[in-house]
Design a protein around this motif. Sequence first.
Motif, PDB file in Angstrom:
ATOM      1  N   THR A  13       0.871  -1.181   0.000  1.00 36.59           N
ATOM      2  CA  THR A  13       0.000   0.000   0.000  1.00 36.59           C
ATOM      3  C   THR A  13       0.902   1.224   0.000  1.00 36.59           C
ATOM      4  O   THR A  13       1.880   1.288   0.756  1.00 36.59           O
ATOM      5  N   ASN A  14       0.576   2.204  -0.844  1.00 38.26           N
ATOM      6  CA  ASN A  14       1.500   3.326  -1.071  1.00 38.26           C
ATOM      7  C   ASN A  14       0.763   4.664  -1.051  1.00 38.26           C
ATOM      8  O   ASN A  14      -0.329   4.782  -1.613  1.00 38.26           O
ATOM      9  N   ILE A  15       1.373   5.647  -0.424  1.00 40.90           N
ATOM     10  CA  ILE A  15       0.825   6.997  -0.435  1.00 40.90           C
ATOM     11  C   ILE A  15       1.966   7.992  -0.653  1.00 40.90           C
ATOM     12  O   ILE A  15       3.143   7.637  -0.583  1.00 40.90           O
ATOM     13  N   ALA A  16       1.592   9.241  -0.928  1.00 43.93           N
ATOM     14  CA  ALA A  16       2.602  10.263  -1.233  1.00 43.93           C
ATOM     15  C   ALA A  16       2.359  11.542  -0.447  1.00 43.93           C
ATOM     16  O   ALA A  16       1.224  11.875  -0.099  1.00 43.93           O
ATOM     17  N   THR A  20       3.004  17.604  -7.336  1.00 43.25           N
ATOM     18  CA  THR A  20       2.519  16.294  -7.757  1.00 43.25           C
ATOM     19  C   THR A  20       2.491  15.303  -6.607  1.00 43.25           C
ATOM     20  O   THR A  20       3.235  15.434  -5.632  1.00 43.25           O
ATOM     21  N   GLY A  21       1.630  14.294  -6.753  1.00 45.04           N
ATOM     22  CA  GLY A  21       1.542  13.226  -5.759  1.00 45.04           C
ATOM     23  C   GLY A  21       1.981  11.890  -6.333  1.00 45.04           C
ATOM     24  O   GLY A  21       1.649  10.838  -5.786  1.00 45.04           O
ATOM     25  N   ILE A  22       2.741  11.927  -7.436  1.00 42.77           N
ATOM     26  CA  ILE A  22       3.140  10.674  -8.096  1.00 42.77           C
ATOM     27  C   ILE A  22       4.262   9.949  -7.351  1.00 42.77           C
ATOM     28  O   ILE A  22       4.482   8.763  -7.557  1.00 42.77           O
ATOM     29  N   ALA A  58     -10.729   7.050  -7.646  1.00 43.39           N
ATOM     30  CA  ALA A  58     -10.492   7.174  -6.204  1.00 43.39           C
ATOM     31  C   ALA A  58      -9.211   6.490  -5.764  1.00 43.39           C
ATOM     32  O   ALA A  58      -8.564   6.906  -4.811  1.00 43.39           O
ATOM     33  N   CYS A  59      -8.828   5.420  -6.481  1.00 46.32           N
ATOM     34  CA  CYS A  59      -7.650   4.656  -6.099  1.00 46.32           C
ATOM     35  C   CYS A  59      -7.056   4.028  -7.354  1.00 46.32           C
ATOM     36  O   CYS A  59      -7.793   3.549  -8.227  1.00 46.32           O
ATOM     37  N   TYR A  60      -5.727   4.030  -7.447  1.00 44.62           N
ATOM     38  CA  TYR A  60      -5.048   3.465  -8.613  1.00 44.62           C
ATOM     39  C   TYR A  60      -4.299   2.196  -8.216  1.00 44.62           C
ATOM     40  O   TYR A  60      -3.594   2.160  -7.212  1.00 44.62           O
ATOM     41  N   ILE A  61      -4.485   1.162  -9.041  1.00 46.36           N
ATOM     42  CA  ILE A  61      -3.899  -0.154  -8.784  1.00 46.36           C
ATOM     43  C   ILE A  61      -2.975  -0.538  -9.934  1.00 46.36           C
ATOM     44  O   ILE A  61      -3.330  -0.363 -11.104  1.00 46.36           O
ATOM     45  N   PHE A  62      -1.798  -1.056  -9.596  1.00 45.55           N
ATOM     46  CA  PHE A  62      -0.835  -1.464 -10.619  1.00 45.55           C
ATOM     47  C   PHE A  62      -0.239  -2.814 -10.222  1.00 45.55           C
ATOM     48  O   PHE A  62      -0.150  -3.149  -9.047  1.00 45.55           O
ATOM     49  N   SER A  63       0.187  -3.580 -11.226  1.00 45.33           N
ATOM     50  CA  SER A  63       0.639  -4.951 -10.980  1.00 45.33           C
ATOM     51  C   SER A  63       2.149  -5.049 -10.746  1.00 45.33           C
ATOM     52  O   SER A  63       2.939  -4.513 -11.522  1.00 45.33           O
ATOM     53  N   GLU A  64       2.511  -5.775  -9.711  1.00 43.77           N
ATOM     54  CA  GLU A  64       3.935  -6.042  -9.461  1.00 43.77           C
ATOM     55  C   GLU A  64       4.539  -6.856 -10.603  1.00 43.77           C
ATOM     56  O   GLU A  64       5.735  -6.808 -10.849  1.00 43.77           O
ATOM     57  N   GLY A 106       3.077   5.485  -9.253  1.00 45.99           N
ATOM     58  CA  GLY A 106       2.081   6.364  -8.642  1.00 45.99           C
ATOM     59  C   GLY A 106       0.861   5.619  -8.149  1.00 45.99           C
ATOM     60  O   GLY A 106      -0.165   6.231  -7.840  1.00 45.99           O
ATOM     61  N   GLU A 107       0.990   4.283  -8.061  1.00 46.95           N
ATOM     62  CA  GLU A 107      -0.166   3.490  -7.628  1.00 46.95           C
ATOM     63  C   GLU A 107      -0.318   3.500  -6.114  1.00 46.95           C
ATOM     64  O   GLU A 107       0.664   3.490  -5.385  1.00 46.95           O
ATOM     65  N   ASN A 108      -1.578   3.532  -5.683  1.00 44.97           N
ATOM     66  CA  ASN A 108      -1.888   3.419  -4.256  1.00 44.97           C
ATOM     67  C   ASN A 108      -1.727   1.993  -3.773  1.00 44.97           C
ATOM     68  O   ASN A 108      -1.374   1.754  -2.622  1.00 44.97           O
ATOM     69  N   ILE A 109      -2.035   1.046  -4.672  1.00 43.71           N
ATOM     70  CA  ILE A 109      -1.978  -0.363  -4.311  1.00 43.71           C
ATOM     71  C   ILE A 109      -1.192  -1.130  -5.367  1.00 43.71           C
ATOM     72  O   ILE A 109      -1.526  -1.085  -6.552  1.00 43.71           O
TER      73      ILE A 109
END
Length: 211
Positions: free
Chosen positions: A6-9, A23-25, A58-64, A85-88
């Motif tokens: 889980t990631n935030i900026a 930016t929040g990337i 609302a939330c961005y998801i990206f694959s490991e 820049g993904e939250n999850i």
Amino acid sequence: MKIISTNIAKPKTIIWNGNKVVTGIYKTPTNQSIFLGKSDVKGDEITDRKNHGGEFKACYIFSENQYSYWKNLYPDLDWKWGMFGENITVSGLNENEIFIGDIYKVGNALVQVTQPREPCFKLGYKFGNQNVLKQFIAHGFPGTYVRIIEEGYVKSGDEFKLVERPEKSLTTAQLFKLLFDKDKNKSHIDLAINNNALPQRKRNKLKSFLS
């Protein structure tokens, strides 16, 4: 799909074309649960509300699973989860197998797949190369934004469990391709413009290609 990170900026100021841009990337792993709210992730920085956050982003998801591909292209970057820049960050996300409108239970939240990420100059700035935008589009694995149907906390280890899939839809990969193709697939446009998981503005834009 399972949450890996889980990631935030916090807000970061960059200089772009001689102007200061916040930016929040620059997201980094939190090592704790995050709260998925209706318009954003609690505690996460969203400075550009026109293009980020809100009901459909609302939330961005990206694959490991995609990280190794990009690490090979950009080995000198400081790699950690949240790089895109993904939250999850999740394992097992395949844009060819998830559909626009899919509803998943994850942690205490209920989320709906809405639209793929369309890259902007901020990703190019972070990677030190604006060519990454064309590479990102050509690669075709953009991750996805989700709408939050039921707010709640999620954490590493939580799994996405499919609750509902629309009868007629297109995959996230198909929509991503549709957005950038010069010659657009008309049957895919029909599926997109009748899918209320997409914001009306995007549906209207796609509909214009039918006239």
